[in-house]
Design a protein around this motif. Structure first.
Motif, PDB file in Angstrom:
ATOM      1  N   ILE A  89       0.810  -1.206   0.000  1.00 59.42           N
ATOM      2  CA  ILE A  89       0.000   0.000   0.000  1.00 59.42           C
ATOM      3  C   ILE A  89       0.845   1.257   0.000  1.00 59.42           C
ATOM      4  CG2 ILE A  89      -1.479   1.375   1.521  1.00 59.42           C
ATOM      5  CD1 ILE A  89      -2.959  -1.247   2.087  1.00 59.42           C
ATOM      6  N   SER A  90       1.936   1.224   0.732  1.00 63.29           N
ATOM      7  CA  SER A  90       2.730   2.457   0.704  1.00 63.29           C
ATOM      8  C   SER A  90       3.358   2.645  -0.664  1.00 63.29           C
ATOM      9  CB  SER A  90       3.742   2.521   1.859  1.00 63.29           C
ATOM     10  OG  SER A  90       4.726   1.552   1.721  1.00 63.29           O
ATOM     11  N   GLY A  91       3.646   1.554  -1.345  1.00 66.11           N
ATOM     12  CA  GLY A  91       4.127   1.673  -2.721  1.00 66.11           C
ATOM     13  C   GLY A  91       3.056   2.235  -3.645  1.00 66.11           C
ATOM     14  N   GLU A  93       0.415   3.960  -2.894  1.00 62.91           N
ATOM     15  CA  GLU A  93       0.060   5.342  -2.555  1.00 62.91           C
ATOM     16  C   GLU A  93       1.085   6.319  -3.107  1.00 62.91           C
ATOM     17  OE1 GLU A  93      -0.289   9.086  -0.424  1.00 62.91           O
ATOM     18  OE2 GLU A  93       1.438   7.749  -0.449  1.00 62.91           O
ATOM     19  N   SER A  94       2.364   6.009  -2.948  1.00 62.63           N
ATOM     20  CA  SER A  94       3.374   6.978  -3.368  1.00 62.63           C
ATOM     21  C   SER A  94       3.330   7.205  -4.873  1.00 62.63           C
ATOM     22  CB  SER A  94       4.767   6.540  -2.908  1.00 62.63           C
ATOM     23  OG  SER A  94       5.178   5.362  -3.571  1.00 62.63           O
ATOM     24  N   ARG A  97       0.169   9.127  -5.836  1.00 59.78           N
ATOM     25  CA  ARG A  97       0.296  10.534  -5.482  1.00 59.78           C
ATOM     26  C   ARG A  97       1.169  11.292  -6.478  1.00 59.78           C
ATOM     27  NH1 ARG A  97       3.964  11.429  -1.821  1.00 59.78           N
ATOM     28  NH2 ARG A  97       3.439   9.470  -0.795  1.00 59.78           N
ATOM     29  N   MET A 103      -5.285   7.717  -3.110  1.00 61.86           N
ATOM     30  CA  MET A 103      -5.678   6.348  -2.792  1.00 61.86           C
ATOM     31  C   MET A 103      -6.808   6.315  -1.770  1.00 61.86           C
ATOM     32  SD  MET A 103      -3.435   3.446  -0.818  1.00 61.86           S
ATOM     33  CE  MET A 103      -3.450   4.374   0.728  1.00 61.86           C
TER      34      MET A 103
ATOM     35  N   ASN B  76       9.433   9.512   0.785  1.00 64.19           N
ATOM     36  CA  ASN B  76       8.076  10.050   0.708  1.00 64.19           C
ATOM     37  C   ASN B  76       7.028   8.957   0.534  1.00 64.19           C
ATOM     38  OD1 ASN B  76       8.561  12.640   1.283  1.00 64.19           O
ATOM     39  ND2 ASN B  76       8.283  13.435  -0.789  1.00 64.19           N
ATOM     40  N   LEU B  78       4.346   6.391   2.781  1.00 67.36           N
ATOM     41  CA  LEU B  78       3.698   6.235   4.072  1.00 67.36           C
ATOM     42  C   LEU B  78       4.484   5.260   4.939  1.00 67.36           C
ATOM     43  CD1 LEU B  78       0.017   5.909   2.847  1.00 67.36           C
ATOM     44  CD2 LEU B  78       1.125   7.925   3.825  1.00 67.36           C
TER      45      LEU B  78
END
Lengths: 344, 344
Positions: A89-91, A93-94, A97, A103, B76, B78
DNA sequence: TTTATATGTTAAAGTGGTTTAGCGCAAAAC
DNA sequence: GTTTTGCGCTAAACCACTTTAACATATAAA
């Protein structure tokens, strides 16, 4: 003092709202350089920020991508303490963005209400992680949105797919264990489903055994669920099969549990039993011994997923099935096979 | 076939849009039971789902709560692979969802652009996890939104606070180590900031030492950052101080790293050095040996945060500072102090 | 020169809800 | 018996943007 609107910008720069809108959205019939300059100046001066609700309402597009992950078993909470999802998810999202998208997270478990929420907000596309009951995919189809499935083998033209070559990856992992001299190799895994990754990994495992002329003993396959708890429990069962000297786990989380369970039984790792993981989640280097595992580059995979999605949304040509790379990471949980006393 | 709107419902049930809106939102001047029934029927038949963008635009409220977490150092992204945040978020999300709100995640790091996004979408309130550079709090104030800070000691009437009694918790943890007979107790911690939790935990640690008449040796305090890597590095430094027999880490993630670093140096835990953590993240039972730690009930804390926020948003009376409980969890990483050869 | 094409801009009409103001009518209060 | 209050409901305006259609003006093509 109400919020600045596009109207304020239009008045301040002496043009119509539409021209401002065109400049903001960088649309084809560009405004003249002078106008653009004027408008940008006004935007800066008045600290204007577009109102997404209005934009979304008017355009029925939201610049939001829904991301679906599983809920915890009976809590209906996002399965975020599974680092696999967290990292993915952090991948996602970044990268989203960076492309100007946002997201929107939704969980799916006993109920799908979270999906309703997503549809209330007019998301532009869907990225779905993991695998769910059949019915969900029908529901997904009714939403008529570009949909990217990560790590699933659902066959349907409606969906786009992103995954690794699970068969080949498991084949490589098992071969690594075989190359270390192991002959009795267990597979510890989550549920084997027709449309899931695990079935393919099982195939790769079997293929490696066959190629090495090793017996494929069904008692060496331990099927449970993807989680630490199952790994712990599997340790006891695995020890009962006392010829096993190595285990290939289809997820690091299972491997971590296995490690803990083996420790509890007084086993030394890797001396007594070698353990190989899959995923390379951050935890794999925190357990003891650090896990030898198959790296999926989870964050990178998430970013690729996001970029595929934004390509889709901008009508770029996109392959329906995309594969990401896998790479073996050698740490300390696997060692060469050594004859044990009771094997003599 | 376009999406069903409130207008369709109004026509289908022979009333005005406004009456439908009133029924849907369960507003004071209730419609008659008969009307309500008719409308609900129509809603079901036509499968009507309100359009959140329209609702948000018209009411300038969104039923969304922004949740701010840190970004990774220089990526950058999360900070979700820190299970502390991951778990907290799943708690927040679940409680928010139960109350009919939606969580909107935003990261803050070198840049604050993610906050812009949040403001574009008209979020109704803000929950902020962790601690950030001074400037951020000014920015937060300009957003004029109900704002709940988790785990920070920023002094400002604008903010609501949720945290544990960090001083007391650290006091209790340190006392536990002292009770096991340890006299040379290290503190391994992230950066000590004036407005952060760690300063309070340091105070609790010192208070416990003082009460037990133990020397407060500044060389026993290892200040770094909250993360696995720092824990690993700290192991070497800690070993150099060879009188130390126990370490209290202000985060489980640090403790996990410390464990790994100590293993690498051939140390046995807890025989050679006892390690105590803080938080009780899921990882704390995955490392070896399983961590004795201070449980924060992270998910529950997240849920409490969410409920505080929804209370705020519905104008209920809410305390400005709320404290959650802490509880020691005894596992295997701490043992009684035993005289070592070189201490004789 | 006339016609076609492209460029820069605009006014007006949505988008799907909520807010505001107010209208009948019945019951309660004076 | 008149006034007040409250209930159930409605019409119209509005929220901040985008879509659509169209209009000048300038340039290129015929």
């Amino acid at each position: 003092m109400a919020r600045t609107t596009i109207k304020d910008i239009a008045e301040a720069s002496g043009v119509s709202q539409m021209t401002v809108s065109n400049v903001i959205n960088d649309r084809k019939s560009k405004a003249s350089a002078a106008t653009i300059e004027k408008i940008n100046q006004a935007i800066k001066n008045l600290n204007y920020r577009p109102n997404m609700s209005a934009r979304s309402l008017a355009s029925s597009a939201s610049k939001m991508v829904g991301v679906v992950i599983p809920f915890t078993e009976n809590q209906n909470q996002l399965l975020l303490d599974n680092p696999f999802y967290a990292e993915m998810i952090s991948g996602i999202e970044s990268a989203l963005r960076e492309q100007g998208y946002y997201m929107m997270l939704a969980g799916v478990g006993e109920s799908n209400v979270a999906l309703d929420v997503i549809s209330h907000w007019n998301v532009d596309g869907l990225i779905v992680l993991g695998i769910y009951p059949e019915g969900l995919y029908d529901l997904l189809k009714t939403m008529k949105l570009p949909t990217l499935l990560i790590d699933s083998y659902i066959e349907d033209d409606h969906f786009y797919h992103l995954r690794v070559d699970d068969d080949a990856a498991a084949f490589e992992a098992t071969n690594y264990l075989i190359a270390q001299g192991h002959k009795n190799i267990a597979l510890v895994t989550g549920a084997i489903r027709e449309d899931g990754v695990i079935k393919r990994r099982l195939a790769g495992y079997n293929r490696a055994l066959k190629q090495a002329n090793l017996v494929q003993n069904p008692d060496y396959i331990f099927e449970g669920s993807v989680g630490f708890a199952w790994g712990q429990k599997a340790a006891d069962k695995l020890i009962a099969q006392n010829k096993i000297t190595a285990a290939f786990c289809t997820a690091d989380l299972i491997a971590a549990g296995l490690l803990a369970g083996l420790h509890k039984n007084g086993k030394q790792i890797p001396q007594d039993i070698s353990v190989m993981g899959f995923d390379n989640i951050s935890i794999s280097q925190m357990v003891y011994p650090a896990l030898t595992t198959m790296d999926q580059e989870i964050v990178g995979k998430g970013r690729i997923a996001a970029n595929l999605m934004t390509s889709l949304l901008t009508k770029k040509q996109v392959e329906r099935e995309v594969e990401t790379k896998v790479k073996i990471i050698i740490r300390d949980s696997v060692s060469k096979f050594k004859m044990r006393r009771d094997d003599v």
